[in-house]
Design a protein around this motif. Sequence first.
Motif, PDB file in Angstrom:
ATOM      1  N   GLU A   1       0.858  -1.306  -0.018  1.00  0.00           N
ATOM      2  CA  GLU A   1       0.016  -0.045   0.014  1.00  0.00           C
ATOM      3  C   GLU A   1       1.130   1.191  -0.008  1.00  0.00           C
ATOM      4  O   GLU A   1       0.126   2.362   0.021  1.00  0.00           O
ATOM      5  CB  GLU A   1      -1.045  -0.079   1.368  1.00  0.00           C
ATOM      6  N   ASP A   2       2.370   1.185  -0.045  1.00  0.00           N
ATOM      7  CA  ASP A   2       3.071   2.305  -0.321  1.00  0.00           C
ATOM      8  C   ASP A   2       3.054   2.462  -1.789  1.00  0.00           C
ATOM      9  O   ASP A   2       2.936   1.397  -2.673  1.00  0.00           O
ATOM     10  CB  ASP A   2       4.525   1.966   0.126  1.00  0.00           C
ATOM     11  N   TYR A   3       3.582   3.769  -1.884  1.00  0.00           N
ATOM     12  CA  TYR A   3       3.838   3.884  -3.490  1.00  0.00           C
ATOM     13  C   TYR A   3       4.679   5.218  -3.362  1.00  0.00           C
ATOM     14  O   TYR A   3       4.810   5.951  -2.463  1.00  0.00           O
ATOM     15  CB  TYR A   3       2.486   4.443  -4.029  1.00  0.00           C
TER      16      TYR A   3
ATOM     17  N   ALA B   1       4.326   7.719  -0.564  1.00  0.00           N
ATOM     18  CA  ALA B   1       3.047   7.974   0.234  1.00  0.00           C
ATOM     19  C   ALA B   1       2.834   6.367   0.751  1.00  0.00           C
ATOM     20  O   ALA B   1       3.118   5.540   0.202  1.00  0.00           O
ATOM     21  CB  ALA B   1       1.792   8.402  -0.537  1.00  0.00           C
ATOM     22  N   ASP B   2       2.399   6.508   2.106  1.00  0.00           N
ATOM     23  CA  ASP B   2       2.023   5.132   2.762  1.00  0.00           C
ATOM     24  C   ASP B   2       0.454   4.984   2.939  1.00  0.00           C
ATOM     25  O   ASP B   2       0.050   5.929   3.922  1.00  0.00           O
ATOM     26  CB  ASP B   2       2.784   4.904   4.051  1.00  0.00           C
ATOM     27  N   GLY B   3      -0.246   4.382   2.284  1.00  0.00           N
ATOM     28  CA  GLY B   3      -1.650   4.471   2.176  1.00  0.00           C
ATOM     29  C   GLY B   3      -2.630   3.481   3.318  1.00  0.00           C
ATOM     30  O   GLY B   3      -1.648   2.602   3.819  1.00  0.00           O
TER      31      GLY B   3
ATOM     32  N   ASP C   1       7.253   4.320   7.097  1.00  0.00           N
ATOM     33  CA  ASP C   1       7.536   3.852   8.461  1.00  0.00           C
ATOM     34  C   ASP C   1       7.777   2.297   8.687  1.00  0.00           C
ATOM     35  O   ASP C   1       8.357   1.940   9.514  1.00  0.00           O
ATOM     36  CB  ASP C   1       6.425   3.967   9.583  1.00  0.00           C
ATOM     37  N   GLY C   2       7.919   1.711   7.421  1.00  0.00           N
ATOM     38  CA  GLY C   2       8.267   0.318   7.195  1.00  0.00           C
ATOM     39  C   GLY C   2       9.792   0.247   7.553  1.00  0.00           C
ATOM     40  O   GLY C   2      10.292  -0.877   7.658  1.00  0.00           O
ATOM     41  N   LEU C   3      10.398   1.315   7.165  1.00  0.00           N
ATOM     42  CA  LEU C   3      11.831   1.225   7.291  1.00  0.00           C
ATOM     43  C   LEU C   3      12.287   2.006   8.533  1.00  0.00           C
ATOM     44  O   LEU C   3      13.075   1.433   9.462  1.00  0.00           O
ATOM     45  CB  LEU C   3      12.652   2.265   6.147  1.00  0.00           C
TER      46      LEU C   3
ATOM     47  N   PRO D   1       7.686  -6.545   8.869  1.00  0.00           N
ATOM     48  CA  PRO D   1       6.125  -6.428   9.099  1.00  0.00           C
ATOM     49  C   PRO D   1       5.173  -5.493   8.382  1.00  0.00           C
ATOM     50  O   PRO D   1       4.228  -5.873   8.357  1.00  0.00           O
ATOM     51  CB  PRO D   1       6.059  -6.022  10.527  1.00  0.00           C
ATOM     52  N   ASP D   2       5.889  -4.399   7.840  1.00  0.00           N
ATOM     53  CA  ASP D   2       5.091  -3.440   7.155  1.00  0.00           C
ATOM     54  C   ASP D   2       5.776  -3.518   5.581  1.00  0.00           C
ATOM     55  O   ASP D   2       6.738  -3.868   5.289  1.00  0.00           O
ATOM     56  CB  ASP D   2       5.167  -2.312   7.853  1.00  0.00           C
ATOM     57  N   ASN D   3       5.070  -2.697   4.691  1.00  0.00           N
ATOM     58  CA  ASN D   3       5.598  -2.173   3.259  1.00  0.00           C
ATOM     59  C   ASN D   3       7.016  -1.264   3.752  1.00  0.00           C
ATOM     60  O   ASN D   3       6.643  -0.763   4.701  1.00  0.00           O
ATOM     61  CB  ASN D   3       4.573  -1.594   2.682  1.00  0.00           C
TER      62      ASN D   3
HETATM   63 MN    MN Z   1       3.789   1.871   6.969  1.00  0.00          MN
END
Ligand code: MN
Length: 292
Positions: free
Chosen positions: A23-25, A41-43, A196-198, A233-235
């Motif tokens: 859901e990131d782009y 962007a992080d949707g 925030d995945g990084l 755990p996240d994109n």
């Molecule tokens: Mn995120």
Amino acid sequence: MSDATGIETASLSDVGRVRSGNEDYCAEFQRSDGVHLIVLADGMGGHRGGATASRLAVEAIGEIFASSSRDPETVLHEAFSCANDRVHRAALGDDQLRGMGTTAVSLMLSRDGVGWVGHVGDSRAYRIRDGIINPLTSDHSVVAELVRRELITAEEAAVHPRRNEILRSIGVEPEIRADVSAIDVRPGDRYLLCSDGLSGLLSDQEIAEITTRETPLRAVQMLVDSANRRGGPDNITVQIVSMPDVSMTDVVTAGVVPLDDAATAPRGRALQIAAAIAVAVGLLAAVAVGLL
Ligand code: MN
């Protein structure tokens, strides 16, 4: 990507190890006047909603950047407002997208040493200069607010149960106010945008070390790999811009024609440095002649 201005960029977005969709782009844009824009962007808001919101926002910001010739701060404010409007309308018009929203962070860089950062949410921008990393954004999030009020520490924020709650996002309300600020840009600076995945998995110091040591292209891959090794755990999305070590103004003044060939970027940088050394030697020689 690299160009005649000597600015190098790299972007990478990865689904991570846990989520089923990304859901990131992110995207990179360059105008004919040589100004670069990177934006990510992080949707959020369900599977389809999150991915739609982040893509719509990035595309809207890129479009306004490409078509507006107004001053950069106005352009960024307009771009974020347009992104908000598009995401908000799309959400109202489709039951499956209702309530979707997204963070966005963007960096505009001109070749003459000025930059502008815009953001909404908890996706971040950093500057890495001489190996030292500094944040250029402050999260619009519950935990960031608690840290600012000194109610919790940064360490507590990293594991806080409300760490994913953001206070401002694009598309949720009819109007949005982005934080936009001008920054000074120096030769050799590196800039990094990330979701925030990084930033949730690597320390600022770890991000600084990899970004300083590696080329942008290698660094984005290594940063994503590091986050995935810690569970992903996240994109995970990261974009890096590397400014040339010697400013193009110096090189052009020295009478060297800038290379216009993306494939020879490292050689271009070596030539820039060589040109700077040649100028320095020339000046010394002139001084020596003057003394004689
Ligand atoms: Mn995120």
